[in-house]
Design a protein around this motif. Structure first.
Motif, PDB file in Angstrom:
ATOM      1  N   VAL A   1       0.839  -1.203   0.000  1.00  0.00           N
ATOM      2  CA  VAL A   1       0.000   0.000   0.000  1.00  0.00           C
ATOM      3  C   VAL A   1       0.875   1.254   0.000  1.00  0.00           C
ATOM      4  N   MET A   2       1.936   1.214   0.798  1.00  0.00           N
ATOM      5  CA  MET A   2       2.830   2.359   0.888  1.00  0.00           C
ATOM      6  C   MET A   2       3.448   2.675  -0.476  1.00  0.00           C
ATOM      7  N   ARG A   3       3.889   1.633  -1.182  1.00  0.00           N
ATOM      8  CA  ARG A   3       4.493   1.853  -2.497  1.00  0.00           C
ATOM      9  C   ARG A   3       3.473   2.419  -3.488  1.00  0.00           C
ATOM     10  N   LYS A   4       2.229   1.918  -3.427  1.00  0.00           N
ATOM     11  CA  LYS A   4       1.184   2.422  -4.318  1.00  0.00           C
ATOM     12  C   LYS A   4       0.919   3.909  -4.071  1.00  0.00           C
ATOM     13  N   LEU A   5       0.877   4.314  -2.808  1.00  0.00           N
ATOM     14  CA  LEU A   5       0.614   5.711  -2.475  1.00  0.00           C
ATOM     15  C   LEU A   5       1.782   6.607  -2.901  1.00  0.00           C
ATOM     16  N   LYS A   6       3.013   6.074  -2.789  1.00  0.00           N
ATOM     17  CA  LYS A   6       4.174   6.860  -3.242  1.00  0.00           C
ATOM     18  C   LYS A   6       4.133   7.049  -4.748  1.00  0.00           C
ATOM     19  N   GLU A   7       3.747   5.995  -5.455  1.00  0.00           N
ATOM     20  CA  GLU A   7       3.651   6.096  -6.912  1.00  0.00           C
ATOM     21  C   GLU A   7       2.562   7.084  -7.328  1.00  0.00           C
ATOM     22  N   LEU A   8       1.485   7.129  -6.537  1.00  0.00           N
ATOM     23  CA  LEU A   8       0.379   8.038  -6.831  1.00  0.00           C
ATOM     24  C   LEU A   8       0.812   9.498  -6.728  1.00  0.00           C
ATOM     25  N   GLY A   9       1.711   9.773  -5.784  1.00  0.00           N
ATOM     26  CA  GLY A   9       2.255  11.128  -5.659  1.00  0.00           C
ATOM     27  C   GLY A   9       1.388  12.073  -4.853  1.00  0.00           C
ATOM     28  N   CYS A  10       0.431  11.549  -4.071  1.00  0.00           N
ATOM     29  CA  CYS A  10      -0.420  12.422  -3.241  1.00  0.00           C
ATOM     30  C   CYS A  10       0.285  12.741  -1.932  1.00  0.00           C
ATOM     31  N   ARG A  11      -0.157  13.801  -1.278  1.00  0.00           N
ATOM     32  CA  ARG A  11       0.369  14.118   0.049  1.00  0.00           C
ATOM     33  C   ARG A  11      -0.134  13.057   1.021  1.00  0.00           C
ATOM     34  N   CYS A  12       0.800  12.410   1.712  1.00  0.00           N
ATOM     35  CA  CYS A  12       0.425  11.271   2.545  1.00  0.00           C
ATOM     36  C   CYS A  12       1.267  11.206   3.820  1.00  0.00           C
ATOM     37  N   LEU A  13       0.570  11.030   4.931  1.00  0.00           N
ATOM     38  CA  LEU A  13       1.215  10.702   6.208  1.00  0.00           C
ATOM     39  C   LEU A  13       0.844   9.261   6.525  1.00  0.00           C
ATOM     40  N   PHE A  14       1.839   8.399   6.630  1.00  0.00           N
ATOM     41  CA  PHE A  14       1.632   6.958   6.798  1.00  0.00           C
ATOM     42  C   PHE A  14       2.324   6.541   8.090  1.00  0.00           C
ATOM     43  N   SER A  15       1.520   6.355   9.154  1.00  0.00           N
ATOM     44  CA  SER A  15       2.135   6.006  10.440  1.00  0.00           C
ATOM     45  C   SER A  15       2.202   4.492  10.588  1.00  0.00           C
ATOM     46  N   THR A  16       3.187   4.018  11.312  1.00  0.00           N
ATOM     47  CA  THR A  16       3.355   2.569  11.478  1.00  0.00           C
ATOM     48  C   THR A  16       4.218   2.260  12.689  1.00  0.00           C
ATOM     49  N   HIS A  17       4.057   1.032  13.195  1.00  0.00           N
ATOM     50  CA  HIS A  17       4.979   0.477  14.193  1.00  0.00           C
ATOM     51  C   HIS A  17       5.839  -0.606  13.563  1.00  0.00           C
ATOM     52  N   TYR A  18       5.643  -0.834  12.239  1.00  0.00           N
ATOM     53  CA  TYR A  18       6.461  -1.812  11.521  1.00  0.00           C
ATOM     54  C   TYR A  18       7.733  -1.121  11.040  1.00  0.00           C
ATOM     55  N   HIS A  19       8.786  -1.222  11.808  1.00  0.00           N
ATOM     56  CA  HIS A  19      10.020  -0.530  11.442  1.00  0.00           C
ATOM     57  C   HIS A  19      10.676  -1.141  10.210  1.00  0.00           C
ATOM     58  N   ALA A  20      10.253  -2.361   9.853  1.00  0.00           N
ATOM     59  CA  ALA A  20      10.797  -2.992   8.649  1.00  0.00           C
ATOM     60  C   ALA A  20      10.416  -2.213   7.397  1.00  0.00           C
ATOM     61  N   LEU A  21       9.371  -1.419   7.486  1.00  0.00           N
ATOM     62  CA  LEU A  21       8.944  -0.642   6.320  1.00  0.00           C
ATOM     63  C   LEU A  21       9.971   0.415   5.935  1.00  0.00           C
ATOM     64  N   VAL A  22      10.812   0.793   6.877  1.00  0.00           N
ATOM     65  CA  VAL A  22      11.829   1.816   6.590  1.00  0.00           C
ATOM     66  C   VAL A  22      12.773   1.332   5.502  1.00  0.00           C
ATOM     67  N   GLU A  23      12.946   0.024   5.429  1.00  0.00           N
ATOM     68  CA  GLU A  23      13.870  -0.533   4.456  1.00  0.00           C
ATOM     69  C   GLU A  23      13.257  -0.673   3.068  1.00  0.00           C
ATOM     70  N   GLU A  24      11.918  -0.412   2.964  1.00  0.00           N
ATOM     71  CA  GLU A  24      11.224  -0.582   1.693  1.00  0.00           C
ATOM     72  C   GLU A  24      11.370   0.645   0.806  1.00  0.00           C
ATOM     73  N   GLY A  25      12.606   0.931   0.418  1.00  0.00           N
ATOM     74  CA  GLY A  25      12.825   2.011  -0.534  1.00  0.00           C
ATOM     75  C   GLY A  25      12.605   3.391   0.042  1.00  0.00           C
ATOM     76  N   MET A  26      12.598   3.529   1.359  1.00  0.00           N
ATOM     77  CA  MET A  26      12.377   4.845   1.955  1.00  0.00           C
ATOM     78  C   MET A  26      13.677   5.636   1.962  1.00  0.00           C
ATOM     79  N   GLU A  27      13.567   6.906   1.595  1.00  0.00           N
ATOM     80  CA  GLU A  27      14.719   7.789   1.664  1.00  0.00           C
ATOM     81  C   GLU A  27      14.694   8.525   2.997  1.00  0.00           C
ATOM     82  N   GLY A  28      15.824   9.006   3.417  1.00  0.00           N
ATOM     83  CA  GLY A  28      15.945   9.614   4.736  1.00  0.00           C
ATOM     84  C   GLY A  28      14.974  10.741   4.995  1.00  0.00           C
TER      85      GLY A  28
END
Length: 1000
Positions: free
Chosen positions: A919-946
């Motif tokens: 879902v996170m990747r789909k929203l990034k591709e969409l390019g909308c303004r998005c705040l995506f909160s999580t406790h899954y720290h593994a998501l940080v490794e999914e192509g996230m930039e600093g």
């Protein structure tokens, strides 16, 4: 036990307490009542009722104080012995049938009717009066009857218990449950019953004792038996959504919608997904005539229906019976769960044709006929059924003639969000050109808010269904009913064009620039003293004489004076609004705001002023109020009235001349009211009839004198009838210009809301306007952007800076997506709500509690937070989460704002992380303004930039965790769940074991 409570109510104790005792009190007026109640006047506008009988106070005291000296549940027990009386077998659950003879188990059983065996009335010698009551009750078994008898509304049998319990009445003496209240308490008590969820049927007398006597005289001539009961008719049906009288809605400025819902399950959706549910919806606010109709292609979760209901928040819902196949148990369950105790539910068979005869077409506005034709062309069967059900409900409620001719109908868009209505959505005036209308439509294009956003952001309603603590509650300083309702509409329809937003901002800013202007305008609106939009609707209905206003209804109140009083109240209300707008124009002689200029010109220089001048010149308002009638200012204005006035004068002179002529024959004879008075010592002719006497004088009448008096009385009645006709014509002419008056109401309401927003701008979280800002909007074609400094929506909150999107110093696009981590209870959800609410506030033209805000308009707000199931549609918490997320991914665009809170927590950790990453990747591709909160720290490794990672700051020490509620760059190293568990009071041994497992 056997309950005789109306269908749909909870069974009570003393089940057979509704059964009348043998020889129960007859409901026919007694000879004494007939003698004392020539007063019982026709509801004809020209008939002025006489004064109540001299012993009215004694009668009232007996009615209201005479009782078993019992009250509440204890009083009901006093009637318990009647439940053993088997002559009322037809009321027993094993034998009860509806009016068509169907038993309760029958799918078509109609709980609103009751079958009473015809032989029962004769076998048990039921009196004619009791028979009349039971016949009305058998046709309205699901309702509380207010049964008019003389000056009182009586409540019998099971209805009496409701009157005692809910109205605080006391039982009358006797074996039969019975209580009542006087006519003057009608509005208050009828409203109380309806707001408690009861259906109330009002039964009025339509015949006076004198008229009954005349009817019996004619029946005798025809060889027929005498009737012993005056005629009565059902004239009104009241429920939470059909309260129409001014006295009943005065303290409820918000809209009160009746909604009809039906559905048909179709085939698969266009993309081959789940089946489409075709949901037909229609709604009306009877007090304003605002009507909605549409057909929604919904999913199995009924998301669009949910959105529609969240937006209109009905007080009454009407659905077809399950047996018709147009309402599934899943949808019905969802409706009840969503609306819970806030709405009354009614089942009725829906008509597929809202207009079925030429006579009915006369009261149906052309826009409704056009809507029906369009829906037929599109084969929108569910929408047609819903509209037919609504029209049928209005007919059943006896409001179709009052509401349909002057309703304003809007089509519900396919997303389920009702359209924005009002003069700001209709162009500069009602005669705008197509180009002007298109320009106005562009200015008022609105962003999408779905049910999830409405609920999670608590925009117009909190989680308990109330207003307290909502965004509406914070902004609402409005002083008029139309203003309150319009502000709610603005919040449900944030604008998405910069031109439209800036137009409101400029208006608010200009109003703020004149000290005291908003306060003075609001003070003036409060002095208007009435809801002009609703007043217009009632006047239009009154001119058509419907309900209790019908001419043949017998009332003790002076109907003509009441009608004139309401008319004058409305006229003076509009006059005050014109004066208020003119005063604003004096304070702003050359407004810079195009919106303010248009609103002021619409009222001060449009058609309204000439219309008001005509009405001021038509008759003397003050004199009309004193006299209780509209009298032409001079002869020649109304020739028919002049003729009738001459007839009255001639008849009066005839009476006076006759009596003067008697003085030569009967010494000392003179006119005293409607009698001939002579000294006691004088002997009158033998044919004279003695009528009354006092010390030293006797009073008489005779056949010739009676004839002259009757001629004078008929002349006066004809004159009063003409005066009533003049008033009706004036009201009719007034109603013909309803669109002009309504545009004035809308203009006044807009200024009311703009003033409310200006007052909001001066009252920031810390009590002043220094911590408020007017957002700066960038052009719609600019890269999506939201930047806020010092954002702090509530006092005591920690201010935060938030930056999503926009263009950097080097011309490069900034990141619009942010992954937000942080401890539980660290403020992630609160921050996300603040960002969404700040953007929404800006898009309705309001100031925002921040040092500065810069953004591009959002075309939709999608807020997914919290965990909840939907048992009624068979969906688990996780399925609801997935359905709502699927809707976001389908509907959101590059210009949308999305807040996704802890998505994926409803399943296993592995599945949750995988789904969240997708879902996170789909929203990034969409390019909308998005705040995506999580406790899954593994998501940080999914192509996230600093620069896409943010966290809510906290400090860890030996005593635990201190939340700082500050948004910072980077990733939070832990969610600190054990520390939060300690704050929540989890036992220490449990916490120690949890820490061991974490360390392993």
């Amino acid at each position: 036990g056997v309950s005789l409570a109306p269908a749909g109510t909870k069974p009570k104790a003393a089940a057979f307490s509704s059964i009348p005792a043998a020889g129960a009190k007859d409901l026919t007026p007694t000879k004494k009542q007939a003698k004392e109640a020539p007063a019982a006047s026709s509801g004809s506008p020209h008939h002025v009722p006489p004064k109540p009988p001299a012993n009215a106070d004694r009668e009232l005291k007996e009615k209201l104080e005479g009782s078993h000296d019992l009250g509440g549940a204890g009083a009901r027990d006093g009637f318990a012995s009647r439940e053993k009386d088997q002559k009322f077998k037809f009321l027993h659950p094993d034998y009860i049938k509806d009016g068509q003879g169907r038993k309760k188990g029958d799918p078509l059983y109609d709980p609103s009717t009751l079958h009473i065996p015809q032989r029962w009335f004769k076998d048990y010698k039921i009196s004619p009066g009791q028979r009349q009551w039971w016949e009305f009750k058998s046709e309205n078994f699901d309702a509380v009857l207010l049964f008019k008898m003389g000056k009182f509304y009586e409540m019998y049998e099971m209805d009496a218990h409701i009157g005692v319990e809910h109205l605080g009445l006391t039982y009358m003496k006797g074996e039969q449950p019975h209580c009542g209240f006087p006519e003057r308490a009608y509005a208050n008590n009828a409203e109380k019953l309806a707001r408690r969820g009861h259906k109330v049927v009002v039964i009025e007398q339509t015949e006076t004792p004198e008229q009954l006597a005349e009817r019996n005289r004619k029946r005798k001539q025809q060889g027929q038996k005498n009737c012993t009961v005056v005629n009565r008719e059902k004239v009104a049906v009241l429920s939470p959504g059909t309260l129409f009288d001014a006295e009943m809605v005065r303290n409820s400025p918000q809209q009160a919608m009746v909604v009809t819902v039906c559905e048909r399950v179709g085939g698969a959706s266009d993309d081959g997904g789940d089946k489409v549910v075709e949901v037909g919806v229609s709604a009306v606010d009877v007090t304003t005539g605002r009507m909605l109709v549409g057909q929604l292609e919904d999913n199995l979760m009924r998301s669009k229906l949910n959105t529609f209901l969240k937006a209109v928040r009905p007080v009454e819902v009407v659905t077809p019976p399950p047996a018709t196949g147009f309402m599934s148990k899943e949808t019905k369950g969802m409706l009840r769960k969503l609306l819970q105790d806030s709405a009354k539910f009614t089942e009725r068979a829906f008509s597929e044709e809202p207009m079925t005869s030429e006579s009915e077409n006369e009261v149906v506005p052309p826009q409704m006929a056009r809507a029906v034709d369009r829906m037929k062309e599109r084969n929108e069967e569910a929408g047609l059924l819903a509209l037919g059900g609504l029209v049928d409900f209005l007919r059943m409620s006896m409001l179709d003639q009052a509401v349909l001719p002057c309703c304003t109908l809007s089509v519900v868009p396919k997303d389920g969000i009702p359209p924005l209505v009002g003069c700001d959505s209709e162009g500069a005036d009602g005669n705008a050109s197509q180009e002007e209308s298109e320009d106005a439509a562009a200015l008022t294009a609105t962003a999408r808010l779905d049910a999830s956003a409405l609920a999670n952001l608590e925009i117009v309603e909190n989680s308990e269904g109330g207003k307290e603590g909502t965004l509406l509650d914070q902004l609402d300083h409005c002083a008029s009913g139309p203003g309150h309702r319009l502000l709610r509409q603005w919040l449900l329809h944030p604008l998405k064009t910069v031109r439209g937003i800036v137009a409101r901002q400029e208006a608010v800013e200009e109003l703020m620039g004149v000290p005291g202007l908003a306060e003075d305008y609001h003070a003036g609106l409060k002095r208007v003293g009435m809801d002009l939009e609703r007043g217009l609707m009632r006047l239009a209905a009154s001119a058509r004489s419907v309900g209790r206003d019908q001419a043949h209804v017998v009332l003790y109140e002076d109907v003509s004076k009441k009608r004139l009083r309401n008319f004058l109240f409305t006229l003076r209300g509009f006059k005050r609004v014109i004066e208020l707008m003119e005063r604003v124009r004096e304070d702003l002689p050359e407004p810079k705001s195009s919106l303010l200029k248009r609103l002021l010109l619409l009222v001060t220089e449009g058609e309204l002023r000439p219309l008001m001048r005509q009405l001021e010149e038509a008759f003397d308002w003050d004199k009309a109020e004193r006299d209780g009638r509209v009298i032409p200012k001079s002869r020649g204005v109304d020739t028919l009235f002049d003729e009738l006035e001459d007839r009255v004068k001639e008849a009066k002179e005839g009476v006076e001349t006759y009596v003067k002529g008697l003085a030569s024959k009967v010494k000392g004879a003179k006119l005293w009211k409607d009698q001939i008075e002579v000294p006691y010592a004088v002997t009158p002719p033998r044919e004279w009839e003695l009528t009354s006497q006092k010390k030293g004088f006797r009073r008489f009448t005779n056949a010739e004198f009676k004839s002259l008096l009757a001629r004078h009385e008929r002349a006066e009645e004809d004159r009063e009838a003409r005066l009533a006709e003049i008033l009706k014509n004036l009201m009719g002419e007034f109603a013909k210009s309803a669109k002009v008056w309504l545009r004035a109401v809308d203009a006044s309401a807009q200024l009311d809301v703009l003033c409310s927003l200006s007052l909001h701008a001066r009252a920031g979280p810390n009590g002043g306007q220094d911590d408020m800002c007017q957002p700066k909007f960038l052009a719609e074609d600019e890269p999506p952007c939201f930047r806020a400094k010092g954002l702090c929506l509530h006092a005591g909150f920690v201010p935060n800076d938030v930056s999503l999107g926009g263009v950097g110093a080097g011309g490069e696009r900034e990141k619009v997506f942010a992954l937000v981590t942080g401890p539980n209870m660290g403020g992630k959800s609160t921050l996300m709500r603040q960002v969404a609410l700040a953007a929404l506030l800006g898009q309705i033209g309001a100031h925002v509690p921040a040092a500065s805000v810069t953004l591009t308009p959002c075309d939709g707000f999608y807020v997914r937070m919290g965990a909840r199931d939907n048992i009624m549609t068979g969906q688990s918490t996780f399925q609801v989460e997935l359905e709502e997320t699927a809707a976001v991914l389908e509907l959101a665009t590059e210009k949308s704002f999305v807040a996704m809170d802890e998505f994926g927590r409803g399943t296993s950790t592995t599945d949750g992380i995988a789904l969240a990453a997708g879902v996170m990747r789909k929203l990034k591709e969409l390019g909308c303004r998005c705040l995506f909160s999580t406790h899954y720290h593994a998501l940080v490794e999914e192509g996230m930039e600093g620069d896409e990672c943010l966290h809510m700051e906290c400090e860890e020490n030996e005593e635990g965790v201190t939340f700082l509620y500050k948004l910072k760059q980077g990733v939070c190293k832990s969610s600190f769940g054990v520390n939060v568990a300690r704050l929540a009071g989890i036992p220490q041994k449990v916490l120690e074991r949890a820490s061991e497992l974490i360390n392993q």
